[in-house]
Design an enzyme around this catalytic site. Structure first.
Site, mmCIF file in Angstrom:
data_model
loop_
_atom_site.group_PDB
_atom_site.id
_atom_site.type_symbol
_atom_site.label_atom_id
_atom_site.label_comp_id
_atom_site.label_asym_id
_atom_site.label_seq_id
_atom_site.Cartn_x
_atom_site.Cartn_y
_atom_site.Cartn_z
ATOM 1 N N CYS A 2 0.689 -1.029 -0.141
ATOM 2 C CA CYS A 2 -0.200 -0.083 -0.316
ATOM 3 C C CYS A 2 0.852 1.317 -0.255
ATOM 4 O O CYS A 2 2.860 1.508 0.051
ATOM 5 C CB CYS A 2 -1.194 -0.161 1.586
ATOM 6 S SG CYS A 2 -1.583 -1.125 1.779
ATOM 7 N N GLY A 364 16.408 -10.437 -6.983
ATOM 8 C CA GLY A 364 17.431 -10.910 -6.215
ATOM 9 C C GLY A 364 18.305 -9.537 -5.150
ATOM 10 O O GLY A 364 19.711 -9.726 -5.337
#
Length: 625
Positions: A2, A364
């Site tokens: 959010c 990653g």
């Protein structure tokens, strides 16, 4: 996932303006297009925009306690929320939802602001305690999720993005000189600074507690120094299998989702490991997304395709062309602050590509900081022999020799760099403009009579001074470059397309484990990521595991050489450019001339830094929304 925002009134008898709160939310709708929510009462207003990922039906925010005492708005994911829910149920708490957000309410009832110590995840939240009359703001340990705040005459305002705070009436957009100098040096604005004088970022691993009419208190709750210190007593050998198990556990925890998910795949070690572990855990094809360039030396698509083929992923890719610079102004606006990392461009496009297929991606990012993967750690090791210059007092002589060489002479920068003490040498290696160059560049009217501006990273340098190398440098990057550059880039570019990016390599338990490894298990000689590569030997293709590090670089030099050369000039030196008076035009002209004469990459890097600042200033200061 959010965006959150709110106002704590200085006068607790006053109620926040609902129209202002709605404007603060509307401007970050991209962070949460699925839902919105508000809590408004005397003295406090909280709001959120929601991107629905977990508990799609009952996860509406704000969420309150049964007695109405507590209200919370939350950005992020708590990966151990199910475990915490069971513990809280056993202690007599009752839940109205199955969301991770409600865990915060009940955990706060038990532990107060120390509740953050039990959370495993990425988060920024605001919690209002009506009984105590206090607002609590918190940010996750590594700074994966952002949180800005500002003290204003009306009260304390906060938001996931700076643009929410800018919607508060009467806010003065005065550039912070210290932040400007830090940006010119490092290419981003390190926390707790922000580019505007009255705004600050809550640092990672910190909690802020505020009451109406009083100055906020900021408390640290986590720091990796103790774990790096423990590495000195760690045994020299370490089992790769244990690291592999911890990596798999972290990836597994990050797969919790009620919507489709995929992964960014660059073709490097870290993203390849995440994809491999995702495929093993899910037992089905993973959706992967990659970005490439037409310039072969910058293109990592062949490596991404190799990994995709190994794990039979549903692969999607896109080639970024020079015309992508047409979107540069839009990309700059998404950062709210000047941000000079050109890899924001491919990150923007790979996020847009992924959003066509999924709502959550794993990334990653973080592996280089955890396992000493940056080439600059190797350069530091190779140049440590020059430390003798400082010990015998000869560094100043070499520095003066460097100063006598004309700007642009090969070897001038090298001599300057090796003349410095080791940590200063490292800071110099990651700088765009050196401190002296910053003072020549920034207008004397702006600097005024200020003494030397303290380096924004000085507190982190001091905190890590007891550590050896490379731990000292890794700590510095974990506290500055990682949250200020890498994670800021991933958050803003993914959120620009309403997609949640998760970083399993930055699970704090994995970070603590990696920091406590013997330094030789991270950097052995000139071999980076030593233990990580051993842990992945039979998982990631050897061609990927042992190839030279490429990084997420962008061929901007080729782009400007092949027809975009006028772009820099038009934005930096044409009539009307640099009209803000913050930078000295002669210094910019001199830099531009050096680049045209030498085509040296460091000069283009500096010009790019100035270009981004110019575009940012036009969007946020010169033009009012």
């Amino acid at each position: 996932m959010c965006g959150i925002f709110g106002v704590l009134m200085a006068d607790r008898t006053r109620t926040p303006d609902a129209a202002v709160l709605r404007a603060m939310g509307d401007v970050i709708r991209h962070r949460g297009p699925d839902d919105e929510g508000f809590f408004v009462s005397r003295g406090i207003g909280l709001g959120m925009r929601r991107l629905s990922i977990i508990d799609l039906k009952t996860g509406h925010q704000p969420i309150g306690s049964e007695d109405g005492r507590l209200q919370v708005v939350f950005n992020g994911e708590i990966y151990n929320y199910r475990q915490l829910t069971h513990e809280l149920l056993d202690r007599g708490h009752s839940f109205a939802t199955t969301s991770d957000t409600e865990v915060l309410v009940h955990l706060f009832e038990d532990r107060g602001r120390h509740c953050v110590e039990r959370l495993r995840g990425m988060f920024a939240f605001a919690l209002w305690d009506a009984r105590a009359g206090r607002l609590v703001l918190a940010r996750d340990r590594l700074g994966i999720k952002p949180l800005y705040y500002a003290e204003t005459p009306a009260g304390l305002v906060f938001g996931s993005e700076l643009k929410s705070i800018l919607r508060v009436p009467g806010f003065e957009r005065t550039v912070d000189v210290e932040a400007l100098c830090a940006y010119l040096r490092y290419g981003y604005v390190p926390d707790p600074l922000s580019i505007f004088r009255r705004v600050r970022k809550l640092p990672p691993g910190h909690v802020l507690v505020a009451a109406p009419g009083t100055a906020p208190e900021v408390h640290a709750y986590w720091d990796p120094v103790p774990f790096f210190e423990a590495s000195r007593q760690a045994p020299g050998a370490w089992r790769p299998e244990e690291l592999r198990e911890r990596l798999a556990d972290s990836v597994r925890s990050h797969l919790v989702s009620d919507v489709p998910l995929g992964a960014f795949l660059s073709g490097g070690i870290d993203s390849s490991a995440v994809v491999a572990l995702m495929a093993a855990e899910l037992g089905r094809s993973v959706k992967t997304f990659s970005i490439g360039f037409a310039e072969p030396s910058f293109n990592e698509l062949p490596w991404a395709r190799l990994v995709s083929a190994r794990f039979a992923t549903e692969h999607h890719e896109l080639v970024v062309e020079p015309q992508s610079l047409d979107l540069l102004a839009r990309i700059v606006e998404h950062f709210d602050e000047p941000f000079a990392d050109p890899s924001a461009i491919p990150t923007y496009f790979v996020s847009r590509l992924a959003r066509e297929h999924v709502k959550v991606v794993l990334s990653g990012d973080g592996g280089d900081e955890l396992f000493a993967g940056y080439d600059r750690y190797v350069v530091d090791r190779r140049r440590r022999g020059w430390d003798a210059l400082s010990r015998v007092g000869a560094g100043s002589l070499v520095r003066r020799l460097s100063d006598t060489l004309p700007e642009g002479t090969r070897g001038k920068n090298y001599l300057f760099n090796v003349s410095l003490p080791r940590t200063e040498r490292y800071l110099d290696s990651v700088s765009h403009f050196r401190p002296a160059a910053v003072r020549r560049l920034v207008s004397t009217d702006v600097l005024g009579g200020l003494p030397e501006v303290e380096d924004a990273l000085a507190p982190h340098v001091a905190r890590g001074a007891t550590l050896g190398f490379p731990s000292r440098l890794q700590y510095l990057d974990l506290k500055s470059y990682l949250p200020g550059d890498i994670l800021t880039k991933v958050d803003r570019m993914s959120m620009a397309h309403s997609i949640e990016a998760r970083v399993p390599l930055l699970d704090h338990e994995l970070v603590e484990f990696a920091a406590a490894l013997p330094p030789g298990q991270r950097l052995r000689g000139t071999a980076t990521k030593y233990l990580l590569k051993r842990a992945l030997t039979d998982l990631v293709p050897r061609e990927v595991l042992f190839r030279s590090k490429q990084g997420f670089a962008v061929p901007i030099a080729a782009w400007f050489r092949d027809g975009l050369g006028g772009y820099l000039h038009d934005h930096l030196l044409a009539d009307g450019a640099l009209a803000h008076g913050l930078l000295r035009r002669p210094a910019v002209e001199s830099l531009f001339a050096l680049y045209r004469e030498t085509a040296r990459p460091e000069y283009l890097q500096r010009l790019w830094c100035l270009l981004v600042f110019e575009l940012w200033h036009r969007a946020f200061v010169a033009t009012r929304p």
